[in-house]
Scaffold this motif. Structure first.
Motif, mmCIF file in Angstrom:
data_model
loop_
_atom_site.group_PDB
_atom_site.id
_atom_site.type_symbol
_atom_site.label_atom_id
_atom_site.label_comp_id
_atom_site.label_asym_id
_atom_site.label_seq_id
_atom_site.Cartn_x
_atom_site.Cartn_y
_atom_site.Cartn_z
ATOM 1 N N UNK A 67 0.873 -0.991 0.167
ATOM 2 C CA UNK A 67 0.320 0.013 -0.006
ATOM 3 C C UNK A 67 1.046 1.428 -0.002
ATOM 4 N N UNK A 68 0.674 1.982 -1.097
ATOM 5 C CA UNK A 68 0.953 3.627 -1.189
ATOM 6 C C UNK A 68 0.589 4.488 0.212
ATOM 7 N N UNK A 69 0.041 4.414 0.387
ATOM 8 C CA UNK A 69 -0.686 4.867 2.048
ATOM 9 C C UNK A 69 -1.295 4.006 3.103
ATOM 10 N N UNK A 70 -1.123 3.315 3.390
ATOM 11 C CA UNK A 70 -1.396 2.702 4.725
ATOM 12 C C UNK A 70 -2.099 4.065 5.467
ATOM 13 N N UNK A 71 -3.485 3.205 5.698
ATOM 14 C CA UNK A 71 -3.952 4.053 6.900
ATOM 15 C C UNK A 71 -3.332 3.658 8.923
ATOM 16 N N UNK B 243 10.909 -4.439 1.088
ATOM 17 C CA UNK B 243 11.545 -3.267 0.118
ATOM 18 C C UNK B 243 11.126 -2.818 -1.560
ATOM 19 N N UNK B 244 11.725 -3.808 -2.041
ATOM 20 C CA UNK B 244 11.971 -3.536 -2.928
ATOM 21 C C UNK B 244 9.704 -3.804 -4.033
ATOM 22 N N UNK B 245 9.348 -4.915 -3.551
ATOM 23 C CA UNK B 245 8.306 -4.414 -4.032
ATOM 24 C C UNK B 245 7.559 -2.818 -3.594
ATOM 25 N N UNK B 246 7.448 -2.368 -2.259
ATOM 26 C CA UNK B 246 7.080 -0.745 -2.641
ATOM 27 C C UNK B 246 8.369 -0.106 -3.579
ATOM 28 N N UNK B 247 9.196 -0.176 -3.898
ATOM 29 C CA UNK B 247 10.087 0.026 -5.100
ATOM 30 C C UNK B 247 8.808 0.429 -6.364
ATOM 31 N N UNK B 248 8.604 -1.147 -6.422
ATOM 32 C CA UNK B 248 8.155 -1.059 -7.444
ATOM 33 C C UNK B 248 6.256 -0.601 -7.949
ATOM 34 N N UNK B 249 5.968 -0.099 -6.582
ATOM 35 C CA UNK B 249 4.860 0.453 -6.479
ATOM 36 C C UNK B 249 4.887 2.046 -6.386
ATOM 37 N N UNK B 250 6.550 2.112 -6.253
ATOM 38 C CA UNK B 250 6.571 3.379 -6.583
ATOM 39 C C UNK B 250 7.126 3.980 -7.364
ATOM 40 N N UNK B 251 7.358 3.084 -8.566
ATOM 41 C CA UNK B 251 7.912 3.927 -9.872
ATOM 42 C C UNK B 251 6.517 3.774 -10.855
ATOM 43 N N UNK B 252 4.778 2.990 -10.210
ATOM 44 C CA UNK B 252 4.160 3.220 -10.387
ATOM 45 C C UNK B 252 3.047 4.056 -10.636
ATOM 46 N N UNK B 253 3.330 4.346 -9.055
ATOM 47 C CA UNK B 253 2.128 5.696 -8.630
ATOM 48 C C UNK B 253 3.348 7.239 -9.834
ATOM 49 N N UNK B 254 4.609 6.754 -9.437
ATOM 50 C CA UNK B 254 5.424 7.479 -10.813
ATOM 51 C C UNK B 254 5.035 7.977 -11.241
ATOM 52 N N UNK B 255 4.759 6.852 -12.455
ATOM 53 C CA UNK B 255 4.619 7.350 -13.662
ATOM 54 C C UNK B 255 3.354 8.390 -13.959
ATOM 55 N N UNK C 253 1.625 10.157 -11.880
ATOM 56 C CA UNK C 253 2.169 11.265 -11.001
ATOM 57 C C UNK C 253 1.296 11.377 -10.385
ATOM 58 N N UNK C 254 -0.042 10.507 -9.507
ATOM 59 C CA UNK C 254 -0.719 10.875 -8.619
ATOM 60 C C UNK C 254 -0.140 9.817 -6.989
ATOM 61 N N UNK C 255 0.661 10.519 -6.283
ATOM 62 C CA UNK C 255 1.007 10.262 -5.017
ATOM 63 C C UNK C 255 0.104 10.865 -4.244
ATOM 64 N N UNK C 256 -0.838 11.537 -4.028
ATOM 65 C CA UNK C 256 -1.703 11.873 -3.241
ATOM 66 C C UNK C 256 -2.619 11.280 -2.991
ATOM 67 N N UNK C 257 -2.837 10.151 -3.085
ATOM 68 C CA UNK C 257 -4.035 9.337 -3.982
ATOM 69 C C UNK C 257 -2.922 7.961 -2.984
ATOM 70 N N UNK C 258 -4.368 7.129 -2.385
ATOM 71 C CA UNK C 258 -3.804 5.478 -1.555
ATOM 72 C C UNK C 258 -3.537 4.871 -3.325
ATOM 73 N N UNK C 259 -2.822 3.839 -3.615
ATOM 74 C CA UNK C 259 -2.132 2.676 -4.204
ATOM 75 C C UNK C 259 -2.189 1.387 -4.071
ATOM 76 N N UNK C 260 -2.886 0.366 -4.211
ATOM 77 C CA UNK C 260 -2.082 -1.281 -3.642
ATOM 78 C C UNK C 260 -1.609 -1.747 -5.085
ATOM 79 N N UNK C 261 -0.244 -2.469 -5.383
ATOM 80 C CA UNK C 261 0.501 -3.539 -5.609
ATOM 81 C C UNK C 261 -0.238 -4.695 -5.128
ATOM 82 N N UNK C 262 -0.080 -5.904 -6.007
ATOM 83 C CA UNK C 262 -0.678 -6.901 -5.425
ATOM 84 C C UNK C 262 0.165 -8.040 -6.652
ATOM 85 N N UNK C 263 1.123 -9.103 -6.316
ATOM 86 C CA UNK C 263 1.539 -9.991 -6.691
ATOM 87 C C UNK C 263 1.282 -11.788 -6.161
ATOM 88 N N UNK C 264 1.239 -12.182 -7.053
ATOM 89 C CA UNK C 264 1.179 -14.154 -6.783
ATOM 90 C C UNK C 264 2.186 -14.849 -7.380
#
Length: 320
Positions: A53-57, A111-123, A125-136
């Protein structure tokens, strides 16, 4: 929203070793009834579910991981506790994992997982909204032979990128995933090493877990069945047939009156009971004027024949 490409920076030397152990299970989440049929005798799976989660509660972890053998939770990890913890009966077995070592591995993956999430958020340009990244990620064995392995990511609930073993290559499913693909394919040997992990190392892990605890996955618990009822409007009653404490998942519940099938008013989802078993239920509504025999029929793999439970007004529990 503007979606202008913004090239991020990364440390490839640090990233590649993490990627080699970061394999995501490419498979839609199937109903438990379907999974029970797929596993069957001699079929087993090892899978992991990661969520970032980019912005966990407040009070929530930014990263959490769950490992499963078939449907059974093997261990969990989250960035708040910072340690991998075995779950259920697997916590009672010796030698399942070196949990201190596993905790460090999951920390690195997170740590790596959250860096990948950060790349998508930066792409985007929506850092203020909460975003999720999931994998299996994970693999399967059928009669001790490797029968499949899978790897995928999702961003905000939509497909992001998947790994195609036969090419091998990453397949992008989101514009932002082009950044991820470029990173992960930058080293020539990485794709082949990833393919080898899916086809060799993951099955080897699964075989080791089965050597230690196969009996836990092969156990068979027959359901206990109860019938309750309560008054409904219009001289009618609701009758509920409930099955508890059964394993493996996969069960059929149906009602009949005088031998004829009744259409259910409600059918409960099959849910974990919290003790490693499952529960399910089905409800019908019948007229009080009809005194025909009422019965619930239960089919489960622990029984060679259908179990029939007759409603007995003298012994049944009535909830007013």
């Amino acid at each position: 929203m503007s979606r202008t490409f913004q090239q991020p920076t990364w440390d490839l030397g640090m990233m590649v070793p993490l990627l080699l152990s970061f394999l995501l299970f490419l498979r839609p989440v199937a109903p438990l009834e379907t999974l029970a049929r797929e596993w069957g005798p001699g079929r087993y799976s090892l899978s992991f579910l990661y969520t970032g989660q980019s912005k966990p509660r407040e009070g929530e972890p930014s990263f959490q991981a769950m490992a499963y053998l078939n449907d059974q939770a093997l261990f969990r990890y989250d960035s708040t506790r910072g340690r991998a913890e075995p779950l259920g009966p697997w916590a009672q077995l010796n030698g399942v994992e070196d949990w201190e070592k596993e905790s460090k591995l999951q920390k690195a993956r997170g740590d790596f997982f959250l860096e990948t999430l950060k790349d998508a958020v930066n792409y985007y340009k929506d850092p203020e909204a909460p975003h999720t990244f999931q994998g299996r990620f994970g693999c399967e064995l059928q009669n001790n032979v490797s029968s499949g392995a899978f790897w995928s990511y999702a961003y905000d609930g939509s497909d992001f990128i998947t790994f195609n073993q036969s090419i091998p290559a990453w397949v992008t499913l989101d514009p932002a995933a082009g950044i991820t693909k470029s990173k992960w394919e930058a080293e020539a040997e990485y794709l082949q090493r990833s393919k080898a992990y899916l086809e060799e190392e993951c099955p080897a892990m699964l075989r080791r877990y089965l050597h230690l605890g196969k009996h836990l996955l092969d156990r068979r618990d027959a359901p206990s069945v109860t019938i309750t009822n309560h008054v409904a409007p219009g001289h009618q009653r609701w009758f509920k047939c409930r099955a508890d404490e059964f394993y493996p998942p996969g069960i059929t519940l149906r009602w009949t009156r005088a031998g004829s099938p009744l259409e259910p008013e409600f059918r409960g989802d099959m849910l974990p009971s919290g003790s490693g078993t499952y529960q399910s239920w089905v409800v019908v509504r019948v007229s009080l004027k009809d005194g025909s025999p009422l019965a619930c029929h239960v089919e489960h793999s622990t029984r060679a024949e259908t179990v029939t439970v007759q409603w007995d007004t003298e012994e049944g529990t009535v909830i007013q």
